[in-house]
Design an enzyme around this catalytic site. Structure first.
Site, PDB file in Angstrom:
ATOM      1  N   LYS A  32       0.832  -1.211   0.000  1.00 32.22           N
ATOM      2  CA  LYS A  32       0.000   0.000   0.000  1.00 32.22           C
ATOM      3  C   LYS A  32       0.860   1.252   0.000  1.00 32.22           C
ATOM      4  O   LYS A  32       0.459   2.267  -0.567  1.00 32.22           O
ATOM      5  CB  LYS A  32      -0.961  -0.001   1.189  1.00 32.22           C
ATOM      6  CG  LYS A  32      -1.993  -1.114   1.067  1.00 32.22           C
ATOM      7  CD  LYS A  32      -3.313  -0.786   1.708  1.00 32.22           C
ATOM      8  CE  LYS A  32      -4.326  -1.827   1.279  1.00 32.22           C
ATOM      9  NZ  LYS A  32      -5.592  -1.781   1.928  1.00 32.22           N
TER      10      LYS A  32
ATOM     11  N   LYS B  45      -9.017 -10.178  -9.291  1.00 29.67           N
ATOM     12  CA  LYS B  45     -10.226 -10.202  -8.467  1.00 29.67           C
ATOM     13  C   LYS B  45     -11.028  -8.914  -8.643  1.00 29.67           C
ATOM     14  O   LYS B  45     -10.478  -7.856  -8.938  1.00 29.67           O
ATOM     15  CB  LYS B  45      -9.863 -10.429  -7.002  1.00 29.67           C
ATOM     16  CG  LYS B  45      -9.292  -9.233  -6.292  1.00 29.67           C
ATOM     17  CD  LYS B  45      -9.272  -9.450  -4.780  1.00 29.67           C
ATOM     18  CE  LYS B  45      -8.917  -8.146  -4.082  1.00 29.67           C
ATOM     19  NZ  LYS B  45      -9.853  -7.699  -3.090  1.00 29.67           N
TER      20      LYS B  45
ATOM     21  N   LYS C 178     -12.786  -2.730  -5.646  1.00 27.39           N
ATOM     22  CA  LYS C 178     -13.318  -1.380  -5.781  1.00 27.39           C
ATOM     23  C   LYS C 178     -12.269  -0.433  -6.350  1.00 27.39           C
ATOM     24  O   LYS C 178     -12.593   0.635  -6.843  1.00 27.39           O
ATOM     25  CB  LYS C 178     -13.857  -0.845  -4.458  1.00 27.39           C
ATOM     26  CG  LYS C 178     -12.816  -0.690  -3.376  1.00 27.39           C
ATOM     27  CD  LYS C 178     -13.437  -0.127  -2.116  1.00 27.39           C
ATOM     28  CE  LYS C 178     -12.512  -0.249  -0.923  1.00 27.39           C
ATOM     29  NZ  LYS C 178     -12.234  -1.631  -0.534  1.00 27.39           N
TER      30      LYS C 178
END
Ligand code: ADP
Ligand code: TRP
Length: 369
Positions: A119, A225, A228
Site C-alpha cells: 500500500k 479479483k 473497488k
C-alpha cells in the site's frame, strides 16, 4: 461465566461490491449466527483504519452507517445479545492501547508487513503519478502516512482489548494476526499474563473451515479479483448499482472462444466466474443449491449468450432484492444496537486498558496499595 470471543471487522467503504458481500460480509454474518450460542461475537467497523489510505472524509460517516445497515440487510440478527456491533472510534481504548503498544513493536517488524509495503508503494506511486516512486525515500515516500505504517498495531489493539480467541480474517490479514500474537506474547513475558493470545492462523482455519478462498473475479478481466480500486468499474458489480446497469455489465463480461460451458478456472476463468456468481445469487434467493449443482446444470451448453442472460437477470434480481432489504433497515434500530454494544464494549476494553496501564506503570493497582 466468561464466554470466549470471536472478533472481526471489515473496513468501512461506500462502494461495497458483490465480492466484498459474498466473500466477507455474508460469511461473517453466517459465522455470527452459527457461533452466537457459545461465543460472544464482536463485529466492529474499523473506522479509524479507514483513513490509513486516502478517502473522502465528507463521506466517511455515511459509509460507516451504511456498513452497519449492510450487515443488517445481510441478515445479522440485531436482537441477539451475544452479537455486538460497534464502531472502533466509539471505544477510545483502541486508540489509547495503540499508543502504548507502539512502544513494544519494532520499526523493522512493521516495515516488513507486506500490506504496508504494497500500500505504501501504491500510495507513493499515486502521489508522483508513476515517476521516481519506486524508491524507499524521497518526497513521495515522505507522504506515506504513519497511520498506514501503524495499521497493524491498531489492529492488535482491536483484538487484544477483548481477549479474543478467534479472529476470522482473509489471507491478506494473516500477517497482522501473527504480529498481534507476537506482541501479546512479548508483553505477557515481560509483564505476566496481560493478554489472551489469539489462536494461530492454522487453528483459525481449522475452526472456520478455511472458507476464505472465495474470490469473485472482475467481469472484464477475470484474471484479477473484483476490486473497488478498479478504475473503470465496468467489471465490478456494486451493491448500489441499478439492477439494469448490472444486467448490462454481466452481458459484457469477458468469456472465451471455446464455446462450451465448463467449470475450468484455468482455461475458462470468465465462465467459471459467472457460474460461481450464479450459485451465490441463487443461494441468496433461498435455494438450497451448490456450485456443483450449477455446474451440472450448465456444463456442455454451447450458447454463452443464453447463459449470460440467465446470470444477468438473476444478478439484477439479487440487487433488487438486496436494495429493498436495505431500504427497509430501520436506522433507529441500528443506532440503538450500536449504542448498546458500544456501552458494553467500553466496559470490557477499559478493563483491559486498565490492566495494561497498571502493568506498564501508568496507574497504581489500588488492590495492592
Ligand atoms: P477491495 O479489493 O474491493 O478494496 P478490500 O481489500 O477492502 O476489497 O476487502 C474487503 C473484504 O472483502 C476482505 O475481507 C476481502 O477478502 C473481501 N474481498 C474483496 N474482494 C473480494 C472478491 N473479489 N471476492 C471475494 N472476496 C473479496
Ligand atoms: N484489517 C482488516 C481489513 O482490512 C480490518 C480489521 C481492522 C480487522 N482491525 C481488525 C480485522 C481486527 C480483524 C480484527 O479487512
Amino acid at each position: 461465566m466468561i464466554r470466549p470471543v470471536i472478533l472481526t471487522g471489515v473496513r468501512a467503504n461506500n462502494d461495497i461490491h458483490i465480492g466484498n458481500y459474498f466473500g466477507a460480509i455474508l460469511p461473517i454474518v453466517d459465522m455470527a449466527k452459527k457461533h452466537a450460542d457459545e461465543y460472544d461475537i464482536n463485529l466492529f467497523i474499523p473506522d479509524l483504519h479507514s483513513f490509513t489510505t486516502p478517502i473522502d472524509h465528507s463521506q466517511l460517516y455515511g459509509s460507516i452507517m451504511n456498513n452497519a445497515r449492510v450487515y443488517a440487510a445481510a441478515g445479522l440478527p440485531l436482537d441477539d445479545e451475544s452479537i455486538y456491533l460497534y464502531r472502533q472510534s466509539y471505544v477510545s481504548a483502541h486508540s489509547e492501547l495503540t499508543v502504548i503498544l507502539n512502544n513494544f513493536v519494532g520499526f523493522g517488524e512493521m516495515e516488513r508487513m507486506t500490506q504496508f509495503k504494497d500500500k505504501s508503494r501504491k500510495a507513493s506511486r499515486a502521489l508522483t503519478q508513476g515517476d521516481a516512486a519506486e524508491g524507499t525515500d524521497g518526497p513521495a515516500r515522505d507522504r506515506v502516512s504513519v497511520g498506514l505504517f501503524d495499521y497493524p498495531v491498531l489492529m492488535a489493539a482491536d483484538i487484544l482489548l477483548y481477549n479474543s480467541t478467534y479472529v476470522p480474517v482473509g489471507d491478506d490479514q494473516t500477517q497482522h494476526l501473527e504480529i498481534t500474537r507476537d506482541i501479546a506474547e512479548r508483553m505477557n513475558r515481560k509483564f505476566g499474563n496481560l493478554f489472551v493470545v489469539p489462536k494461530p492462523v492454522s487453528e483459525q482455519h481449522q475452526f472456520f473451515g478455511n472458507e476464505q478462498g472465495l474470490r469473485i473475479k472482475d467481469l472484464i478481466n477475470p484474471a484479477k479479483k473484483m476490486s473497488k480500486s478498479d478504475e473503470s468499474g465496468k467489471g465490478v458489480i456494486f451493491l448500489n448499482d441499478e439492477p439494469q446497469a448490472a444486467y448490462k455489465k454481466v452481458m459484457s463480461a469477458t468469456t472465451d472462444s471455446l464455446a462450451r460451458i465448463n467449470y475450468d478456472k484455468e482455461n475458462q476463468p470468465g465462465i467459471a466466474n459467472l457460474l460461481e456468481i450464479l450459485a451465490l445469487v441463487r443461494q441468496d434467493a433461498g435455494l438450497d443449491i451448490t456450485l456443483a449443482d450449477i455446474v451440472d446444470e450448465f456444463s456442455g451448453r454451447e450458447r454463452y449468450g443464453d447463459f449470460k442472460k440467465i446470470v444477468a437477470s438473476e444478478v439484477a434480481d439479487f440487487l433488487s432484492r438486496f436494495q429493498s432489504r436495505l431500504a427497509k433497515i430501520d436506522d433507529v434500530a441500528i443506532l440503538a444496537k450500536l449504542a448498546s454494544s458500544e456501552a458494553a464494549m467500553n466496559i470490557i476494553a477499559n478493563e483491559t486498558l486498565r490492566r495494561v496501564q497498571i502493568a506498564v506503570g501508568l496507574r497504581k493497582d489500588e488492590d495492592e496499595a
